[in-house]
Design a protein around this motif. Sequence first.
Motif, short mmCIF file in Angstrom:
data_model
loop_
_atom_site.label_atom_id
_atom_site.label_comp_id
_atom_site.label_asym_id
_atom_site.label_seq_id
_atom_site.Cartn_x
_atom_site.Cartn_y
_atom_site.Cartn_z
N LYS A 1 10.95 -10.45 -6.49
CA LYS A 1 11.48 -9.15 -6.10
C LYS A 1 12.91 -8.98 -6.57
O LYS A 1 13.67 -9.93 -6.61
CB LYS A 1 11.46 -9.05 -4.60
CG LYS A 1 10.16 -8.56 -4.04
CD LYS A 1 10.34 -8.39 -2.56
CE LYS A 1 9.07 -7.90 -1.92
NZ LYS A 1 9.22 -7.84 -0.48
N VAL A 2 13.27 -7.75 -6.85
CA VAL A 2 14.67 -7.42 -7.07
C VAL A 2 15.31 -7.57 -5.68
O VAL A 2 14.64 -7.35 -4.68
CB VAL A 2 14.79 -5.95 -7.55
CG1 VAL A 2 16.22 -5.50 -7.62
CG2 VAL A 2 14.12 -5.80 -8.90
N GLN A 3 16.56 -7.98 -5.65
CA GLN A 3 17.20 -8.27 -4.37
C GLN A 3 16.86 -7.19 -3.34
O GLN A 3 17.10 -6.01 -3.56
CB GLN A 3 18.70 -8.34 -4.53
CG GLN A 3 19.36 -8.80 -3.24
CD GLN A 3 20.82 -9.08 -3.46
OE1 GLN A 3 21.46 -8.44 -4.28
NE2 GLN A 3 21.36 -10.00 -2.72
N ASP A 4 16.28 -7.63 -2.26
CA ASP A 4 15.76 -6.65 -1.30
C ASP A 4 16.49 -6.80 0.01
O ASP A 4 17.68 -7.05 0.04
CB ASP A 4 14.25 -6.88 -1.17
CG ASP A 4 13.54 -5.60 -0.84
OD1 ASP A 4 14.18 -4.71 -0.30
OD2 ASP A 4 12.34 -5.51 -1.10
N PHE A 5 15.75 -6.72 1.08
CA PHE A 5 16.38 -6.70 2.40
C PHE A 5 16.63 -8.08 2.97
O PHE A 5 17.05 -8.20 4.10
CB PHE A 5 15.50 -5.90 3.36
CG PHE A 5 15.13 -4.58 2.78
CD1 PHE A 5 16.11 -3.64 2.53
CD2 PHE A 5 13.83 -4.30 2.46
CE1 PHE A 5 15.78 -2.42 1.98
CE2 PHE A 5 13.50 -3.08 1.90
CZ PHE A 5 14.48 -2.14 1.66
N CYS B 1 18.78 -10.10 2.18
CA CYS B 1 20.15 -10.58 2.02
C CYS B 1 21.04 -10.15 3.18
O CYS B 1 22.24 -10.17 3.09
CB CYS B 1 20.74 -10.08 0.70
SG CYS B 1 20.82 -8.30 0.61
N HIS C 1 24.85 -10.16 3.53
CA HIS C 1 25.52 -11.43 3.26
C HIS C 1 25.31 -11.79 1.79
O HIS C 1 24.19 -11.84 1.32
CB HIS C 1 24.95 -12.51 4.17
CG HIS C 1 25.61 -13.83 3.99
ND1 HIS C 1 26.97 -14.02 4.19
CD2 HIS C 1 25.13 -15.02 3.59
CE1 HIS C 1 27.27 -15.27 3.93
NE2 HIS C 1 26.17 -15.89 3.57
N ARG D 1 20.03 -7.09 -12.35
CA ARG D 1 19.35 -6.80 -11.08
C ARG D 1 17.94 -7.40 -11.08
O ARG D 1 17.47 -7.89 -10.06
CB ARG D 1 19.24 -5.28 -10.87
CG ARG D 1 20.54 -4.59 -10.55
CD ARG D 1 20.92 -4.73 -9.10
NE ARG D 1 19.96 -4.09 -8.24
CZ ARG D 1 19.96 -2.78 -7.95
NH1 ARG D 1 20.87 -2.00 -8.47
NH2 ARG D 1 19.06 -2.28 -7.15
N GLU E 1 17.69 -11.10 -10.19
CA GLU E 1 17.84 -11.43 -8.78
C GLU E 1 16.46 -11.59 -8.14
O GLU E 1 15.49 -11.08 -8.68
CB GLU E 1 18.63 -10.32 -8.07
CG GLU E 1 20.06 -10.26 -8.55
CD GLU E 1 20.78 -9.03 -8.00
OE1 GLU E 1 20.18 -8.27 -7.23
OE2 GLU E 1 21.93 -8.84 -8.37
N PRO E 2 16.34 -12.21 -6.99
CA PRO E 2 17.43 -12.73 -6.18
C PRO E 2 17.82 -14.16 -6.56
O PRO E 2 16.99 -14.92 -7.07
CB PRO E 2 16.82 -12.72 -4.78
CG PRO E 2 15.36 -12.91 -5.01
CD PRO E 2 15.04 -12.30 -6.34
N ARG F 1 25.12 0.53 -3.66
CA ARG F 1 24.01 -0.42 -3.54
C ARG F 1 23.54 -0.53 -2.09
O ARG F 1 22.33 -0.52 -1.82
CB ARG F 1 24.51 -1.78 -4.05
CG ARG F 1 23.50 -2.88 -4.08
CD ARG F 1 22.84 -2.94 -5.44
NE ARG F 1 21.86 -3.99 -5.48
CZ ARG F 1 22.07 -5.17 -6.03
NH1 ARG F 1 23.21 -5.43 -6.61
NH2 ARG F 1 21.13 -6.07 -6.03
N LEU G 1 19.84 0.53 -0.53
CA LEU G 1 19.00 -0.42 0.20
C LEU G 1 18.63 0.14 1.58
O LEU G 1 17.49 0.07 2.00
CB LEU G 1 19.73 -1.76 0.37
CG LEU G 1 19.84 -2.64 -0.88
CD1 LEU G 1 20.81 -3.78 -0.68
CD2 LEU G 1 18.47 -3.21 -1.26
N LYS H 1 12.97 -17.31 -13.01
CA LYS H 1 12.40 -15.98 -13.22
C LYS H 1 12.69 -15.51 -14.65
O LYS H 1 13.83 -15.59 -15.10
CB LYS H 1 13.03 -15.02 -12.21
CG LYS H 1 12.41 -13.66 -12.22
CD LYS H 1 13.03 -12.82 -11.14
CE LYS H 1 12.44 -11.43 -11.12
NZ LYS H 1 13.05 -10.59 -10.12
#
Lengths: 75, 384
Positions: free
Chosen positions: A39-43, A45, B168, B184, B187-188, B224, B228, B286
Amino acid sequence: MLILIIKIALAIVIGYCCSYFIMAKRLYASNDYGDTSGKVQDFDCGTWELEEKNYYGPYASEDWKHDMTKAKNSL
Amino acid sequence: MIYQCKNCATALRFNPQKGLLECDACGSAYQLTEYEEPDTADGKIRLELYSCTACGAKLAVNGTECSSFCSYCGQPTVIYDRVSDVKRPDCIIPFRVSKEEAVDLIRKQLSKGPFIADDIKNFEAEQVRGIYIPFQLYDVNYTDSQFWCGKIDSFDTYHMRKAKVLFHDLTLDASKQLNDDLTRHLEPYDTSKLVPFHSAYLSGFYANCFDYTAKELENEVKYRCRNLVNNKILKTLPNPEEQHLRETYPYHTILDSKYAMLPVWFMTFRHKEVPYTFVVNGQTKKVVGAVPYSKKKAYSYLGILTAILSSLAFLLLHILFSLLRIETVFDIIVREWVNWFVVLVACFIGIWEAGNMKIKKINKHINRTKESTLQHFAKNRQEE
């Protein structure tokens, strides 16, 4: 004769659509740009707290507007 | 700063799999703690800078490597620039993936593509380089109260959503050269594996110096976080496409920021004179990238598969028509089968459209892989 043409036309539509989808899926396997491998950086974090309130009934819009004003004033 | 072998004085390299400094000449291995960091009282480290004359990219090396090609545009136009003191990162995620592993991962990814041209599949693995990319990491406190209104089955509905989020280590790419979209997609990163910076981690790798400070990216942080939060809230609304955001009260505070180096393997290759850059997350493995496919191969496959599936469909339709005793067009009209056939065709057109969406996405990905090179960046710099 006409029924045969209908059968052939339907078969070609079904065959072509399915083939196109299968081809696209196979193409995507090597060109997904990392979409399916993670996943692309999601929730994940952060720490989330989410309060939900839904307004239904005869005074819904008034209650909603009241809370909106309260939120505005609390800033 | 070169870290030398205590045994034979050869320059050491950081081995990502073992997490040790290794000597290529005598095979000795050392813990990083065995080497002291040079004095960093001014918060800077000394690195050698290389510039690409074709695209303007700047890469930093700590003395064990020399550059012969640009990792971003693939051109052999890299020249030694100068020794420079650059800001020392606060922390780093060391490479966990070796060069061989990175190449294998890309080969594996490309081998999944039956329509990819053979010259792309058998790419030259020489132009593979591990680069530490600069990121700014933020801890952000974000709150928002959103008021939505809309309709469900012609009834007016009203919703309130209050979000309180503590982000964080929100990662933001601090490099101008790299396409943000590309980073992007990498990530992550597992930021729990961040360690305090030690310049020995750079041995055998390159580092890209940051272009944006933590302060300069603050607007991006806000954007960003907002995205989210909005995406998460949208998922909680019934019939989100029918809802409209009436008012929103966002507020954010940046609690802390860190300058970090995160590992990425780059592989640039050329196909029909166009550079394509594949990248591999040096921590999580990845792979991000897309390559052009051979239209000849793809359409031949489509033709053959269509012939096979159409024959099968014809057989099934023949059986179905016999079971339903449809013998003439008159039977279809009188017994109202027309609607069913229209639904059937619509369903399969829907399947075709799903495939078409994927093809559009693939073309977008291929363009991104081309864009991720520094061509656009170079153009912008020339115009500046």
